[in-house]
Scaffold this motif. Structure first.
Motif, PDB file in Angstrom:
ATOM      1  N   MET B   1      47.600  44.039  36.105  1.00  0.00           N
ATOM      2  CA  MET B   1      47.502  45.498  36.011  1.00  0.00           C
ATOM      3  C   MET B   1      48.684  46.129  36.709  1.00  0.00           C
ATOM      4  O   MET B   1      48.982  45.838  37.851  1.00  0.00           O
ATOM      5  CB  MET B   1      46.205  45.969  36.647  1.00  0.00           C
ATOM      6  CG  MET B   1      46.055  47.457  36.602  1.00  0.00           C
ATOM      7  SD  MET B   1      44.560  47.982  37.416  1.00  0.00           S
ATOM      8  CE  MET B   1      45.168  48.276  39.062  1.00  0.00           C
ATOM      9  N   GLU B  97      43.262  51.633  54.097  1.00  0.00           N
ATOM     10  CA  GLU B  97      42.471  50.444  53.837  1.00  0.00           C
ATOM     11  C   GLU B  97      43.383  49.332  53.344  1.00  0.00           C
ATOM     12  O   GLU B  97      44.284  49.574  52.543  1.00  0.00           O
ATOM     13  CB  GLU B  97      41.461  50.826  52.753  1.00  0.00           C
ATOM     14  CG  GLU B  97      40.415  49.824  52.418  1.00  0.00           C
ATOM     15  CD  GLU B  97      39.520  50.365  51.289  1.00  0.00           C
ATOM     16  OE1 GLU B  97      38.691  49.616  50.808  1.00  0.00           O
ATOM     17  OE2 GLU B  97      39.685  51.544  50.899  1.00  0.00           O
ATOM     18  N   PHE B 100      43.146  43.100  50.470  1.00  0.00           N
ATOM     19  CA  PHE B 100      43.684  41.762  50.705  1.00  0.00           C
ATOM     20  C   PHE B 100      44.347  41.184  49.451  1.00  0.00           C
ATOM     21  O   PHE B 100      43.763  41.163  48.379  1.00  0.00           O
ATOM     22  CB  PHE B 100      42.559  40.847  51.172  1.00  0.00           C
ATOM     23  CG  PHE B 100      43.049  39.519  51.650  1.00  0.00           C
ATOM     24  CD1 PHE B 100      43.323  39.306  52.987  1.00  0.00           C
ATOM     25  CD2 PHE B 100      43.240  38.483  50.765  1.00  0.00           C
ATOM     26  CE1 PHE B 100      43.775  38.079  53.438  1.00  0.00           C
ATOM     27  CE2 PHE B 100      43.690  37.247  51.196  1.00  0.00           C
ATOM     28  CZ  PHE B 100      43.964  37.050  52.533  1.00  0.00           C
ATOM     29  N   GLY B 101      45.544  40.713  49.659  1.00  0.00           N
ATOM     30  CA  GLY B 101      46.245  40.060  48.562  1.00  0.00           C
ATOM     31  C   GLY B 101      46.839  41.016  47.555  1.00  0.00           C
ATOM     32  O   GLY B 101      47.511  40.592  46.617  1.00  0.00           O
ATOM     33  N   ILE B 102      46.625  42.313  47.739  1.00  0.00           N
ATOM     34  CA  ILE B 102      47.137  43.270  46.770  1.00  0.00           C
ATOM     35  C   ILE B 102      47.989  44.338  47.433  1.00  0.00           C
ATOM     36  O   ILE B 102      49.185  44.408  47.193  1.00  0.00           O
ATOM     37  CB  ILE B 102      45.983  43.926  45.996  1.00  0.00           C
ATOM     38  CG1 ILE B 102      45.170  42.838  45.294  1.00  0.00           C
ATOM     39  CG2 ILE B 102      46.535  44.921  44.985  1.00  0.00           C
ATOM     40  CD1 ILE B 102      44.054  43.346  44.455  1.00  0.00           C
ATOM     41  N   ARG B 105      45.335  51.154  50.316  1.00  0.00           N
ATOM     42  CA  ARG B 105      44.772  52.324  49.652  1.00  0.00           C
ATOM     43  C   ARG B 105      44.457  53.394  50.675  1.00  0.00           C
ATOM     44  O   ARG B 105      43.885  53.116  51.727  1.00  0.00           O
ATOM     45  CB  ARG B 105      43.496  51.948  48.902  1.00  0.00           C
ATOM     46  CG  ARG B 105      42.757  53.178  48.362  1.00  0.00           C
ATOM     47  CD  ARG B 105      41.661  52.807  47.423  1.00  0.00           C
ATOM     48  NE  ARG B 105      40.733  51.850  47.996  1.00  0.00           N
ATOM     49  CZ  ARG B 105      39.765  51.258  47.305  1.00  0.00           C
ATOM     50  NH1 ARG B 105      39.628  51.509  46.021  1.00  0.00           N
ATOM     51  NH2 ARG B 105      38.954  50.415  47.892  1.00  0.00           N
ATOM     52  N   PHE B 115      32.500  55.481  41.557  1.00  0.00           N
ATOM     53  CA  PHE B 115      32.581  54.082  41.139  1.00  0.00           C
ATOM     54  C   PHE B 115      34.007  53.644  40.890  1.00  0.00           C
ATOM     55  O   PHE B 115      34.406  52.566  41.272  1.00  0.00           O
ATOM     56  CB  PHE B 115      31.745  53.868  39.879  1.00  0.00           C
ATOM     57  CG  PHE B 115      31.860  52.474  39.361  1.00  0.00           C
ATOM     58  CD1 PHE B 115      32.707  52.188  38.308  1.00  0.00           C
ATOM     59  CD2 PHE B 115      31.143  51.459  39.950  1.00  0.00           C
ATOM     60  CE1 PHE B 115      32.818  50.904  37.846  1.00  0.00           C
ATOM     61  CE2 PHE B 115      31.265  50.171  39.489  1.00  0.00           C
ATOM     62  CZ  PHE B 115      32.104  49.898  38.436  1.00  0.00           C
ATOM     63  N   GLN B 116      34.772  54.500  40.260  1.00  0.00           N
ATOM     64  CA  GLN B 116      36.128  54.108  39.893  1.00  0.00           C
ATOM     65  C   GLN B 116      36.974  53.753  41.105  1.00  0.00           C
ATOM     66  O   GLN B 116      37.933  53.019  41.004  1.00  0.00           O
ATOM     67  CB  GLN B 116      36.849  55.226  39.139  1.00  0.00           C
ATOM     68  CG  GLN B 116      36.172  55.638  37.875  1.00  0.00           C
ATOM     69  CD  GLN B 116      35.221  56.767  38.153  1.00  0.00           C
ATOM     70  OE1 GLN B 116      34.221  56.597  38.838  1.00  0.00           O
ATOM     71  NE2 GLN B 116      35.512  57.924  37.634  1.00  0.00           N
ATOM     72  N   PHE B 118      36.061  52.087  43.564  1.00  0.00           N
ATOM     73  CA  PHE B 118      35.715  50.800  44.129  1.00  0.00           C
ATOM     74  C   PHE B 118      36.571  49.716  43.536  1.00  0.00           C
ATOM     75  O   PHE B 118      36.827  49.683  42.347  1.00  0.00           O
ATOM     76  CB  PHE B 118      34.252  50.478  43.850  1.00  0.00           C
ATOM     77  CG  PHE B 118      33.337  51.445  44.522  1.00  0.00           C
ATOM     78  CD1 PHE B 118      32.054  51.596  44.069  1.00  0.00           C
ATOM     79  CD2 PHE B 118      33.767  52.192  45.592  1.00  0.00           C
ATOM     80  CE1 PHE B 118      31.200  52.475  44.683  1.00  0.00           C
ATOM     81  CE2 PHE B 118      32.925  53.074  46.209  1.00  0.00           C
ATOM     82  CZ  PHE B 118      31.631  53.228  45.753  1.00  0.00           C
ATOM     83  N   THR B 119      36.957  48.863  44.359  1.00  0.00           N
ATOM     84  CA  THR B 119      37.723  47.744  43.868  1.00  0.00           C
ATOM     85  C   THR B 119      37.150  46.476  44.429  1.00  0.00           C
ATOM     86  O   THR B 119      37.084  46.283  45.629  1.00  0.00           O
ATOM     87  CB  THR B 119      39.189  47.872  44.270  1.00  0.00           C
ATOM     88  OG1 THR B 119      39.692  49.052  43.684  1.00  0.00           O
ATOM     89  CG2 THR B 119      39.972  46.687  43.772  1.00  0.00           C
ATOM     90  N   ALA B 120      36.732  45.673  43.530  1.00  0.00           N
ATOM     91  CA  ALA B 120      36.031  44.475  43.960  1.00  0.00           C
ATOM     92  C   ALA B 120      36.971  43.476  44.582  1.00  0.00           C
ATOM     93  O   ALA B 120      36.641  42.814  45.549  1.00  0.00           O
ATOM     94  CB  ALA B 120      35.325  43.847  42.777  1.00  0.00           C
ATOM     95  N   VAL B 121      38.109  43.357  44.013  1.00  0.00           N
ATOM     96  CA  VAL B 121      39.028  42.343  44.503  1.00  0.00           C
ATOM     97  C   VAL B 121      39.511  42.730  45.880  1.00  0.00           C
ATOM     98  O   VAL B 121      40.176  43.745  46.047  1.00  0.00           O
ATOM     99  CB  VAL B 121      40.223  42.184  43.564  1.00  0.00           C
ATOM    100  CG1 VAL B 121      41.211  41.200  44.142  1.00  0.00           C
ATOM    101  CG2 VAL B 121      39.734  41.737  42.207  1.00  0.00           C
ATOM    102  N   ALA B 122      39.165  41.922  46.794  1.00  0.00           N
ATOM    103  CA  ALA B 122      39.542  42.281  48.159  1.00  0.00           C
ATOM    104  C   ALA B 122      40.837  41.632  48.582  1.00  0.00           C
ATOM    105  O   ALA B 122      41.248  40.662  48.023  1.00  0.00           O
ATOM    106  CB  ALA B 122      38.454  41.889  49.136  1.00  0.00           C
TER     107      ALA B 122
END
Lengths: 122, 122
Positions: B1, B97, B100-102, B105, B115-116, B118-122
């Motif tokens: 992405m 924030e 992790f790994g990205i 934010r 909801f939008q 939220f990002t699951a990938v930590a």
DNA sequence: ACGGAGTTGTAAAAGTTTTGTAAAAAGCGG
DNA sequence: CCGCTTTTTACAAAACTTTTACAACTCCGT
């Protein structure tokens, strides 16, 4: 504006009465609460959810998520499945099914009713 | 992405209950007290704030603030994040924030989470 | 029903990668 | 030079992934 159903394009989002996954944002929520997932956890969940109702063999999961070719002995898939289940809480048994000797299957909550008739909200 | 700023709404200023950033004057204030920021610190903060709620990958930050192309190994971003956090005082954990790994934010203060975001990938 | 081989579940340890941090070094304008 | 800013260095700490070791379970033939 007319509602147009996109063609074979895979949906950008999954949603049932408890779980919601937004593939374009790599995000998931359970009962409207954000799920905190690691990258691998998310990838695994996404792959399962995108193939809801279908069995995905271990080999396929290991290939798609880990890039592992066959013949590799590892338990990391099992461990990740476990962590996912833990984060799915009470619903885990509803959602992630073990197909012995083959792989896993994600089931939408409470069985999918094929194309629910969208009685358009008037 | 791919990270894109095209979606970000360009405003001349940002304001929430504690932080205020005036982009046209390159100035920021915390609880009405002017923040003393160096150039790079400001640029980093501005970029984060202008994309509040969105994850900005390290690569994007390094490119936009430092002009670094990929594959450059540097810790200067981390160091600047640290200094920014320090100057944000007690609010730093609210505001910046780590994904992790990205990347990082910025979250508006106490913003109700959609909801939008939220990002699951930590 | 029983038992064994193979499979999956699980907790904890070990390993890897990423991020945080302090301090030193380097860069830069006046 | 001087003072401030920025970057690098060198570890420490945290987050994440994989392995290990063993328990529990399933399938299937007897």
């Amino acid at each position: 504006m007319a509602f147009t159903q996109s063609m074979a394009v895979q949906s950008e989002r999954y949603k049932d009465s408890h779980l919601e996954v937004d593939f374009s944002h790599s995000a998931a929520a359970l009962d409207s609460r954000r799920m905190v997932l690691t990258r691998k956890e998310y990838e695994l969940l996404a792959l399962l959810v995108q193939n809801a109702g279908e069995i995905i063999p271990r080999e396929a999961l290991l290939w798609r998520v880990w890039g592992y070719s066959n013949q590799i002995r590892t338990r990391t898939l099992d461990v990740h499945i476990r962590r996912l289940r833990k984060k799915l809480g009470d619903y885990s048994s509803q959602y992630i099914e073990t197909i012995f000797g083959i792989g896993y299957r994600f089931q939408p909550f409470r069985a999918p009713r094929a194309f629910q008739d969208f009685t358009a909200v008037a």
